[in-house]
Motif scaffolding. Sequence first.
Motif, PDB file in Angstrom:
ATOM      1  N   GLU A   1      10.532  -1.817   5.412  1.00  0.00           N
ATOM      2  CA  GLU A   1      10.766  -2.956   4.531  1.00  0.00           C
ATOM      3  C   GLU A   1       9.919  -4.143   5.007  1.00  0.00           C
ATOM      4  OE1 GLU A   1      12.029  -6.572   3.337  1.00  0.00           O
ATOM      5  OE2 GLU A   1      13.103  -5.933   5.156  1.00  0.00           O
ATOM      6  N   LEU A   2       9.331  -4.864   4.052  1.00  0.00           N
ATOM      7  CA  LEU A   2       8.314  -5.870   4.340  1.00  0.00           C
ATOM      8  C   LEU A   2       8.748  -6.906   5.367  1.00  0.00           C
ATOM      9  CD1 LEU A   2       5.601  -7.276   3.673  1.00  0.00           C
ATOM     10  CD2 LEU A   2       6.759  -8.405   1.754  1.00  0.00           C
ATOM     11  N   SER A   3       9.946  -7.458   5.237  1.00  0.00           N
ATOM     12  CA  SER A   3      10.353  -8.555   6.117  1.00  0.00           C
ATOM     13  C   SER A   3      10.549  -8.096   7.567  1.00  0.00           C
ATOM     14  CB  SER A   3      11.632  -9.216   5.601  1.00  0.00           C
ATOM     15  OG  SER A   3      12.726  -8.338   5.662  1.00  0.00           O
ATOM     16  N   ARG A   4      10.633  -6.778   7.798  1.00  0.00           N
ATOM     17  CA  ARG A   4      10.746  -6.270   9.169  1.00  0.00           C
ATOM     18  C   ARG A   4       9.399  -6.229   9.886  1.00  0.00           C
ATOM     19  NH1 ARG A   4      15.735  -4.092  10.149  1.00  0.00           N
ATOM     20  NH2 ARG A   4      17.054  -3.714   8.331  1.00  0.00           N
TER      21      ARG A   4
ATOM     22  N   VAL B   1      14.697  -4.634  -5.734  1.00  0.00           N
ATOM     23  CA  VAL B   1      14.282  -3.567  -4.822  1.00  0.00           C
ATOM     24  C   VAL B   1      13.282  -4.169  -3.846  1.00  0.00           C
ATOM     25  CG1 VAL B   1      13.141  -1.336  -4.640  1.00  0.00           C
ATOM     26  CG2 VAL B   1      14.615  -1.821  -6.603  1.00  0.00           C
ATOM     27  N   PRO B   2      13.504  -4.049  -2.540  1.00  0.00           N
ATOM     28  CA  PRO B   2      12.601  -4.679  -1.583  1.00  0.00           C
ATOM     29  C   PRO B   2      11.220  -4.030  -1.603  1.00  0.00           C
ATOM     30  CG  PRO B   2      14.167  -3.271  -0.444  1.00  0.00           C
ATOM     31  CD  PRO B   2      14.607  -3.320  -1.875  1.00  0.00           C
ATOM     32  N   ILE B   3      10.232  -4.774  -1.123  1.00  0.00           N
ATOM     33  CA  ILE B   3       8.873  -4.255  -0.994  1.00  0.00           C
ATOM     34  C   ILE B   3       8.786  -3.444   0.283  1.00  0.00           C
ATOM     35  CG2 ILE B   3       6.451  -4.889  -0.723  1.00  0.00           C
ATOM     36  CD1 ILE B   3       7.116  -7.489  -2.273  1.00  0.00           C
ATOM     37  N   HIS B   4       8.262  -2.238   0.166  1.00  0.00           N
ATOM     38  CA  HIS B   4       8.105  -1.381   1.340  1.00  0.00           C
ATOM     39  C   HIS B   4       6.639  -1.207   1.694  1.00  0.00           C
ATOM     40  CE1 HIS B   4      12.339  -0.059   0.536  1.00  0.00           C
ATOM     41  NE2 HIS B   4      12.338  -0.021   1.861  1.00  0.00           N
ATOM     42  N   LEU B   5       6.375  -1.188   2.984  1.00  0.00           N
ATOM     43  CA  LEU B   5       5.037  -0.926   3.491  1.00  0.00           C
ATOM     44  C   LEU B   5       4.940   0.535   3.905  1.00  0.00           C
ATOM     45  CD1 LEU B   5       4.544  -4.057   5.784  1.00  0.00           C
ATOM     46  CD2 LEU B   5       3.691  -3.732   3.444  1.00  0.00           C
ATOM     47  N   LEU B   6       3.823   1.151   3.561  1.00  0.00           N
ATOM     48  CA  LEU B   6       3.548   2.532   3.967  1.00  0.00           C
ATOM     49  C   LEU B   6       2.788   2.476   5.288  1.00  0.00           C
ATOM     50  CD1 LEU B   6       3.602   5.578   3.260  1.00  0.00           C
ATOM     51  CD2 LEU B   6       1.434   5.212   2.048  1.00  0.00           C
TER      52      LEU B   6
ATOM     53  N   THR C   1      -1.928  -1.878   5.682  1.00  0.00           N
ATOM     54  CA  THR C   1      -3.148  -2.667   5.852  1.00  0.00           C
ATOM     55  C   THR C   1      -3.251  -3.800   4.824  1.00  0.00           C
ATOM     56  OG1 THR C   1      -4.308  -1.035   4.484  1.00  0.00           O
ATOM     57  CG2 THR C   1      -4.484  -0.789   6.886  1.00  0.00           C
ATOM     58  N   GLY C   2      -2.442  -3.752   3.789  1.00  0.00           N
ATOM     59  CA  GLY C   2      -2.463  -4.792   2.770  1.00  0.00           C
ATOM     60  C   GLY C   2      -1.357  -5.823   2.927  1.00  0.00           C
ATOM     61  N   MET C   3      -0.675  -5.823   4.075  1.00  0.00           N
ATOM     62  CA  MET C   3       0.491  -6.687   4.262  1.00  0.00           C
ATOM     63  C   MET C   3       0.149  -8.173   4.079  1.00  0.00           C
ATOM     64  SD  MET C   3       3.071  -7.080   7.514  1.00  0.00           S
ATOM     65  CE  MET C   3       1.917  -8.041   8.515  1.00  0.00           C
ATOM     66  N   HIS C   4      -1.000  -8.598   4.599  1.00  0.00           N
ATOM     67  CA  HIS C   4      -1.313 -10.028   4.537  1.00  0.00           C
ATOM     68  C   HIS C   4      -1.583 -10.478   3.104  1.00  0.00           C
ATOM     69  CE1 HIS C   4      -1.146 -10.216   8.814  1.00  0.00           C
ATOM     70  NE2 HIS C   4      -2.132  -9.356   8.969  1.00  0.00           N
TER      71      HIS C   4
ATOM     72  N   SER D   1       6.689  -8.486   8.667  1.00  0.00           N
ATOM     73  CA  SER D   1       6.013  -9.758   8.431  1.00  0.00           C
ATOM     74  C   SER D   1       6.886 -10.928   8.871  1.00  0.00           C
ATOM     75  CB  SER D   1       5.680  -9.905   6.942  1.00  0.00           C
ATOM     76  OG  SER D   1       5.312 -11.231   6.637  1.00  0.00           O
ATOM     77  N   ASP D   2       6.423 -11.692   9.845  1.00  0.00           N
ATOM     78  CA  ASP D   2       7.157 -12.878  10.286  1.00  0.00           C
ATOM     79  C   ASP D   2       7.204 -13.931   9.177  1.00  0.00           C
ATOM     80  OD1 ASP D   2       7.518 -11.727  12.770  1.00  0.00           O
ATOM     81  OD2 ASP D   2       5.755 -12.704  13.657  1.00  0.00           O
ATOM     82  N   VAL D   3       6.129 -14.013   8.397  1.00  0.00           N
ATOM     83  CA  VAL D   3       6.061 -14.996   7.312  1.00  0.00           C
ATOM     84  C   VAL D   3       7.142 -14.720   6.272  1.00  0.00           C
ATOM     85  CG1 VAL D   3       4.647 -15.840   5.397  1.00  0.00           C
ATOM     86  CG2 VAL D   3       3.596 -15.428   7.632  1.00  0.00           C
ATOM     87  N   VAL D   4       7.240 -13.460   5.847  1.00  0.00           N
ATOM     88  CA  VAL D   4       8.224 -13.104   4.823  1.00  0.00           C
ATOM     89  C   VAL D   4       9.632 -13.151   5.392  1.00  0.00           C
ATOM     90  CG1 VAL D   4       8.979 -11.296   3.231  1.00  0.00           C
ATOM     91  CG2 VAL D   4       6.537 -11.745   3.538  1.00  0.00           C
ATOM     92  N   GLU D   5       9.782 -12.742   6.636  1.00  0.00           N
ATOM     93  CA  GLU D   5      11.106 -12.751   7.268  1.00  0.00           C
ATOM     94  C   GLU D   5      11.690 -14.160   7.291  1.00  0.00           C
ATOM     95  OE1 GLU D   5      14.283 -12.984  10.055  1.00  0.00           O
ATOM     96  OE2 GLU D   5      12.346 -13.984  10.376  1.00  0.00           O
ATOM     97  N   ALA D   6      10.807 -15.165   7.424  1.00  0.00           N
ATOM     98  CA  ALA D   6      11.262 -16.551   7.514  1.00  0.00           C
ATOM     99  C   ALA D   6      11.906 -17.036   6.215  1.00  0.00           C
ATOM    100  CB  ALA D   6      10.090 -17.453   7.891  1.00  0.00           C
ATOM    101  N   ILE D   7      11.527 -16.456   5.076  1.00  0.00           N
ATOM    102  CA  ILE D   7      12.091 -16.919   3.801  1.00  0.00           C
ATOM    103  C   ILE D   7      12.970 -15.863   3.138  1.00  0.00           C
ATOM    104  CG2 ILE D   7      10.197 -18.529   3.358  1.00  0.00           C
ATOM    105  CD1 ILE D   7       9.053 -16.490   1.387  1.00  0.00           C
ATOM    106  N   SER D   8      13.134 -14.706   3.752  1.00  0.00           N
ATOM    107  CA  SER D   8      13.898 -13.622   3.134  1.00  0.00           C
ATOM    108  C   SER D   8      15.363 -13.992   2.955  1.00  0.00           C
ATOM    109  CB  SER D   8      13.813 -12.348   3.992  1.00  0.00           C
ATOM    110  OG  SER D   8      12.557 -11.766   3.872  1.00  0.00           O
ATOM    111  N   GLY D   9      15.856 -13.752   1.752  1.00  0.00           N
ATOM    112  CA  GLY D   9      17.270 -13.945   1.483  1.00  0.00           C
ATOM    113  C   GLY D   9      17.715 -15.390   1.438  1.00  0.00           C
TER     114      GLY D   9
END
Length: 437
Positions: free
Chosen positions: A384-387, A371-376, A212-215, A389-397
């Motif tokens: 893993e966050l980038s899986r 260590v990647p950020i994980h969502l519960l 719930t805190g992803m954004h 979040s489209d926003v984070v996935e766009a800049i990951s790596g």
Amino acid sequence: MPVGNKKLPEEKVFKDPVHRYIHISDELIWDLVGTKEFQRLRRVRQLGTTFLTFHGAEHTRFNHSLGVYEIMRRIIEVFEGRPHWNGNEGLLCLSAALLHDIGHGPFSHSFEKVFNTDHEEWTRHIILGDTEVNTVLRRMGEDFPQQVADVIEKTHPNKLIVSMISSQIDADRMDYLQRDAFYTGVSYGHFDMERILRVMRPTEDQVVIKATGMHAVEDYIMSRYQMYWQVYFHPVTRSAEVILTKILQRVKDLKNEEYPFKYPPHHFESFFRGAITLEDYLDLDESVAMYYFLMWQKEEDAILQDLCRRFMNRRLFKYVEFDQHFMMNEWLRLQQLFADLGVDPAYYLVVDSSSDLPYDFYRPGEEEDRVPIHLLMPDRRLRELSRESDVVEAISGKKRTDHKLYYPSEVLEEPGQEDTKQQIKDILHLKLGKVER
């Protein structure tokens, strides 16, 4: 020696412009703040030469270290009573948060580059050496200083504690992003820290974030990205760092040549010899370094005199952007052209590169501490966050790098040797692109 920790008779409070208040109720923490090694951080700026770009950026490692402590204190409050959290580890976390930057020297990164020092290594020396900090820490047991050092070095066996102070979302980053944004006056570094703290949860190996805190985490990642390119890698700040580095390099070279200084660099002697004592290291702060820069403006050596005047009076180098092909095709020619003008390219023609990876995910086989950020997730699984979040996935790596060439532009405007100067201008303007002002 007193053993253990006691609660203070009355809570101590620091008024803070970022967190409003910083609360200290433990005698151990209060006494660590009072040590001479920690008080020295008042004389080391958090952002080095950035004050020459953003005039408000005069805050110190002392401010930041207290801020990281306060965020850690709030995280511990959230974790109390939850699975995987051992309340007995609280003082270890708070001590590591408070002391994580205690080994920084003046203008830290420029200084390290010239004298081949490492602030993390000096943090360890201060925590484990014959210091007031070590004396205070040993009240908690003879092995407690070592545990604190291990947490800061990321070698402590409790990975959860390590991740609280050093990961892709930790107390250190959450403070410096907000603090640096506040003091530079920019809007980029702000994010909803209160929300992030509320949704942090401990696991066996790391801190995770409720889905719930992803954004709020997305906002944090983007704030970090913007701060790096708009503040930390600002080209004017980098120009000041280039000149600072060249001042130190010139002094080092003159010392090797047995140049007769009017104002000998006494505080740098052991750094030149590569035999730095802890006492020597702690005696050198930014107020001492700035005194030398002020006095070296009066030296007979023209290069040292000029570089110090540039730094003290903010007469910085200009810059152009360039690509790597330039290094092969034009670099040697440009160096020779500047030398023909009587300008030593070793001190006045400098390539500087910056790069940042705003968020990374796990890459099997790589030796990396990201260590990647994980969502519960609601079903208690970790994602893993980038899986998610489209926003984070766009800049990951995605690692961004830029290269700049710094030089003294005013020498090209002075009369004389017009042909040589025109050749330099042709290279700078036509081969590299528009000159930045």
